[in-house]
Design an enzyme around this catalytic site. Structure first.
Site, short mmCIF file in Angstrom:
data_model
loop_
_atom_site.label_atom_id
_atom_site.label_comp_id
_atom_site.label_asym_id
_atom_site.label_seq_id
_atom_site.Cartn_x
_atom_site.Cartn_y
_atom_site.Cartn_z
CE LYS A 191 -7.71 -13.67 28.49
NZ LYS A 191 -7.72 -13.97 27.04
CB SER A 206 -9.11 -17.70 26.70
OG SER A 206 -8.54 -16.51 26.16
CB SER A 208 -9.65 -15.60 23.36
OG SER A 208 -9.35 -16.96 23.39
#
Lengths: 490, 492, 95
Positions: free
Chosen positions: A78, A158, A182
């Site tokens: 990420k 997210s 998330s």
């Protein structure tokens, strides 16, 4: 034999160990798949050269029988994790071409254990969002589509890039972070497994901060066992993070097949919210049946302050974020937009560099901390947080883990909720409580809804008891027999 | 403890055409903790390095980098608090103070607003001449220093060096208990002596390692408190006193013209001696303090605190009491000796095994007198404490007279050498042999029969004979012996 | 409690965010919507509850006073928009 990128992480480890294929082959298969998946917009950066170099190094280690627990396994990272020498954006324009001269502890742990970096994954800007539509680099598209539909769906957020990449076999696993849901909510939206460990289990060092008291890293993978293997490598005490917990890391994978006989599973009545789709009620009921069949005792419990978790979160997280994001001022790194004077330069740089949702949360955060409102908002939210934590302490005297749905809906269409912040925030209604209380949670795909979209179930455990989460998650996975994959349209 | 009711000594009042005014002063002292590494990072704190070389990625506020607390700094704050006899808080916490400035990379300063590590205390501040005031301590907290903004290297830009950024500071906040520049200076001096005794801060004001923000207001003696102004960053005793005096007169002028004082932050211009509004602080700040979520609370165990307390050195106040009680020194002499850790240590080395009062007189008058005259620091004194100990010992043992002792000290200062050897080699030993002295006296009486005859009528003229004998002995005759023998021969 | 355009301007300035004049009022509406929703917290009985800043209940870990960082000026300055002679260079700031 199916393509190498269709393997599970555990399966790939076996294949590598058996020398069925090399890490280079495995890595190349992923790079090829990534190259063909541009429409998903899951990766912001592909580090092909580095990936192959790391793969070759892994193959060399394997030749010398000096392998680590993740040796040769290609992973996505990420873009919230700082990676040395690789541009890191946090999904924001404000960081410009920021290239960290340091590596986050979590990613460093993965490389230490032999993993291979494929690239950096798209995400909501500064991890703020539940749909990945807040990325400055365009939304990630969910590889799943409703039956017979072509409408683009969100992958959740997210960690939308992480979840989409794992679901579309663009990596064997991905790092993700979870501040209010998330990891778990996008896992639910993409038919993948996502684990948010206990706060402090993974070091936050080198992870771009959103809300420091809530942020926690974890894996998104295709199976519970894969998540367990990956989390073990990611975890561990880090003296560079004052909130890192100094405790041994258990063998999470061993817990995945543990017997559940006699385990007490709490079903919190407050999670049965108004307007919840019947299909979600149904998989929740299925989950209860599966666990009962495994010998669990099902206990009805109450977490009375559940409904206040999201509002409390929307004070605490923005407050911390407004301060954490003050460092993005265009002075030492990132984008600078010149103004007439220093103040104007700050305002222009930050005004232009941050996206709308980030600016909105900075404003809320600055407001709730400002003179005259601190007690009414911030302190009150912290007290409510304490109430929520007390709720969990109380129910954990009656049960060993909780079973809930992960999200109140399946994946929705891009733009469906984009202009209604509160509607968007409600995506995290079932996940945010674990962040406020610092507890571990896992989302496991349980079934497809009537339109063919995945739905997840969540297991919340006691602090430091990820093992029970993995044990219950493993049982749910086996019982659900979930093996659906999105049809490849990209 | 707030002593707003205390009215300044009349001699400290400012008298104008409209009447008398008194100054109310409170200080915030920033004392840099004498640590090797910064408060939350492992970068060095050393002074004067090349720009941005003593900066870690944490100090530069790189994304995702986190603070970890330096325990030594916590210990120094606690020790300083103990030295001020202040409340030590077993639970304290760091808060973020949010504002934007180029030398503040995080966009916030890590400080302690809600739960400082040290709470209330008080300090006895001697003003000299036996006068003393009590200054209340509001709190002491730990915080990060900012970096350095340089505004004069480029007319259109600010250059920033982060070397200082993140260095640990103790902010020591007094109550508004001072009433004159003189009192404020005495307080700073006392506090500086204390941190130097404890070794918690080197007290170097020139380098800015100890600096003061001064809050000044004026009122009619004993009247209602006025609006205060804060003068930032004063790094010398002289500047502190000048700034207070200038600021008090500025405020009085405004009030006498019927104006009002704006509560504001001001800067002192060291060239003109004036204060001016600090422009960047014009818009009222709202610092949005909240607990730093990157750090957990600091919880100090009783055992840890007991260990720190047990290791504290003797502090000036206790030392002074011991000097007065055990050594029989005067209050004033004791105050001067304890005013500085090095001076006190020097004195104690000289006094060791000697008469304490004699040693004190010697050190205060001869040693410190010479140091002052030559403008030499005690640490650079060319005559060691051991040498002075030997000199004082020889005085006590009647080996040399006080006068010869001064001569020996001068020789040690200019030429060096060991006092006993100097006395031996140069034949400076006092003559105490009464036979030898008697012989000298007899010679002098024989040479001056008229003078000798007058002594009985004018006993004061005996002094003349003493002088003659001392001269004949080249100062080495024991003066008491000379006196005694002369009296026997001329008066009895 | 609700915010107006003036408050939005003040908060935006505190947070150093440029907000176009015509965005102030709509932003105030958005923030009021969120704040109104947040204010359901007022229903919670928090009498006697200590505010919870962290889920962890230990003392903050500490470092020893050892210099083991710094001397990495190139890394520190590498991403800066402008540097001169080892300094960060920023628009003129007033004291």
């Amino acid at each position: 034999m199916s393509a190498l990128n269709d393997l599970t992480l555990a399966g790939a480890l076996k294949g590598l160990a058996a020398k069925d294929f090399s890490s280079r082959e495995l890595t190349q298969a992923h790079l090829d798949a990534m190259g063909a998946a541009g429409q998903l917009n899951a990766y912001l950066v592909t580090t092909a050269e580095r990936a192959l170099t790391m793969a070759d190094a892994s193959d060399a280690r394997r030749a010398n029988a000096k392998t680590g627990p993740l040796d040769g396994i290609p992973l996505g990272i990420k873009d919230l994790f700082c990676t040395k020498g690789v541009r890191t954006t946090a999904g924001s324009k404000i960081l410009g071409d920021f290239t960290p001269p340091y590596e986050s502890t979590v990613s460093a742990n993965l490389w230490r254990d032999g993993a291979v970096m494929l690239g950096k994954l798209n995400m909501d800007e500064f991890a703020m969002g539940s749909s990945n539509e807040n990325s400055a680099f365009g939304p990630v598209v969910n590889p799943w589509r409703a039956n017979g539909e072509t409408q683009a769906l969100v992958p959740g957020g997210s960690s939308g890039g992480s979840a989409a990449a794992v679901a579309a076999n663009l990596c064997l696993g991905a790092t993700a972070t979870d501040t209010g849901g998330s990891i778990r909510q996008p896992a639910s939206f993409t038919g993948t497994v996502g684990v948010k460990p206990t706060y402090g289990r993974c070091s936050r060092y080198g992870i771009v901060a959103f809300a420091s008291s809530l942020d926690q890293a974890g894996p998104i993978t295709r199976t519970v066992e894969d998540a367990a293997i990956m989390l073990r490598s990611m975890s561990g005490y880090d003296p560079k993070d004052s909130t890192s917990i100094n405790a041994d890391v258990p063998d999470f994978a061993a817990a995945c097949t543990r017997s559940l006989k006699g385990l007490r599973i709490g079903i919190p009545k407050e999670y049965r919210v108004e307007g919840m789709p019947a299909e979600i009620e149904k998989i929740w009921a299925d989950g209860i049946d599966w666990l009962r069949a495994e010998g669990c005792e099902i206990v009805d419990v109450s977490l009375p302050h559940t409904q206040y978790a999201l509002p409390a979160y929307y004070i605490i997280a923005p407050a911390e974020a407004s301060s954490n994001l003050a460092r993005y001022d265009g002075m030492r790194y990132g984008v600078r937009v010149d103004g007439a004077d220093l103040t104007e330069t700050y305002e222009k740089s930050r005004g232009a560099g941050f996206g709308e949702e980030v600016r909105r949360r900075i404003m809320i955060g600055a407001y709730v901390l400002s003179a005259g409102f601190y007690d009414a908002y911030y302190i009150r939210a912290q007290k409510v947080r304490a109430r929520i934590a007390e709720d969990f302490n109380a129910v954990f005297t009656q049960c060993d883990a909780l079973l809930t749905p992960t999200a109140p809906s399946a994946a929705f269409g891009i733009n469906a909720k984009f202009n209604d912040p509160i509607k968007m925030y409600l995506n995290d209604i079932f996940t945010v409580t674990a962040n406020l209380a610092g507890l571990p949670g896992i989302s496991v795909p349980a079934s497809l809804d009537s339109s063919g979209l995945p739905l997840g179930l969540q297991v919340i455990g006691k602090a430091m008891d990820e093992e029970t989460c993995f044990a219950v998650g493993g049982a749910l996975e086996r019982a659900a027999g979930f093996n659906a994959k999105p049809g490849k349209w990209w | 403890m707030f002593t707003a009711e205390r009215v300044a000594d009349k001699s400290d009042w400012i008298t104008t055409e409209t009447g008398d005014w008194e100054i109310i002063i409170g200080l915030e002292i920033h004392a840099q903790v004498a640590s090797k590494a910064k408060l939350f990072s492992g970068a060095a704190t050393e002074y004067g390095a090349e720009p941005n070389t003593q900066v870690s990625l944490v100090d530069a506020a790189m994304p995702g980098l986190l603070p970890v607390l330096n325990e030594y700094c916590v210990e120094q704050a606690v020790r300083t608090g103990m030295g001020m006899k202040a409340q030590i808080n077993a639970f304290s916490r760091f808060d973020r103070k949010n504002y934007f400035y180029p030398d503040l990379p995080q966009g916030y300063q890590i400080s302690q607003l809600y739960h400082p590590i040290v709470g209330e205390g008080e300090m006895l501040v001697e003003l000299g001449d036996g006068e003393a005031i009590t200054v209340g301590i509001e709190r002491l907290h730990l915080e990060q220093d900012a970096g350095k903004s340089i505004h004069d290297l480029d007319p259109n830009a600010t250059y920033v060096d982060l070397n200082r950024c993140g260095v640990a500071l103790m902010e020591i906040v007094s109550k508004p208990d001072m009433r004159s520049a003189r009192e404020a200076a005495a307080y700073v001096r006392k506090l500086r002596a204390l941190v130097r005794y404890l070794g918690t801060c080197d007290g170097d004001m020139e380098k800015g390692n100890l600096r003061a923000d001064v809050n000044v207001s004026v009122r009619r003696p004993g009247g209602d408190l006025g609006t205060r102004c804060e003068i930032k960053n004063l790094n010398s005793m002289r500047f502190i006193q000048h700034a207070i005096e200038y600021e008090a007169r500025r405020q009085i002028e405004i009030l006498e013209d019927g104006g009002e004082i704006d509560q504001e932050t001001r800067l002192y211009n060291t060239d003109t001696g004036e204060t001016r509004t600090m422009r960047s602080k014009e818009d009222a700040h709202d610092y949005r303090y909240f607990p730093d979520p990157d750090l957990l609370p600091v919880k100090l165990s009783k055992e840890w605190l007991d260990n720190v307390a047990a290791d504290l050195p003797e502090l000036p106040d206790e030392k002074k009491i011991r000097y007065v009680k055990d050594f029989g020194l005067s209050d004033y002499d004791a105050s001067v000796l304890v005013s500085d850790r090095e001076k006190a240590a020097y004195y104690e080395e000289v006094a060791d095994g000697n008469d304490k009062k004699l040693a004190a007189n010697w050190v205060l008058n001869e040693v410190f007198g010479k140091l002052n005259k030559e403008n030499v620091e005690i640490n650079d004194c060319p005559v060691s404490s051991a040498a002075n100990k030997a000199i004082v010992g020889m005085i006590s043992d009647d080996v040399i007279s006080g006068k010869i002792a001064k001569q020996v000290f001068e020789i040690c200062w200019t030429e060096g050498g060991e006092p006993t050897a100097i006395v031996e080699e140069r034949g400076l030993k006092q003559v105490t042999d009464t036979g030898a002295i008697e012989a000298m006296i007899d010679d002098i009486i024989a040479a001056n029969p008229d003078q000798a005859a007058k002594v009985k009528d004018k006993p004061k003229t005996l002094g003349w004979f003493v002088g003659q004998v001392m001269q004949a002995s080249k100062g080495k005759a024991n003066p008491q012996a000379v006196n005694k023998l002369l009296r026997e021969k001329l008066l009895d | 409690m609700s915010v107006d355009a003036k408050t939005v301007r003040k908060i935006a300035h505190l947070a150093r965010l440029e907000v176009a004049e015509e965005r102030l009022a709509p932003l105030a509406d958005e923030l009021n919507g969120i704040l109104h929703w947040i204010e359901q917290l007022n229903e919670v009985d928090v009498e006697g509850v200590a505010p919870m800043a962290s889920v962890e209940d230990v003392s903050t870990p500490v470092r020893q006073d050892i210099v083991n960082d710094g001397n990495i000026r190139d890394d520190v300055l590498a991403n800066a928009p402008r540097t001169e002679e080892g300094f960060f260079v920023m628009p003129k700031a007033v004291e």
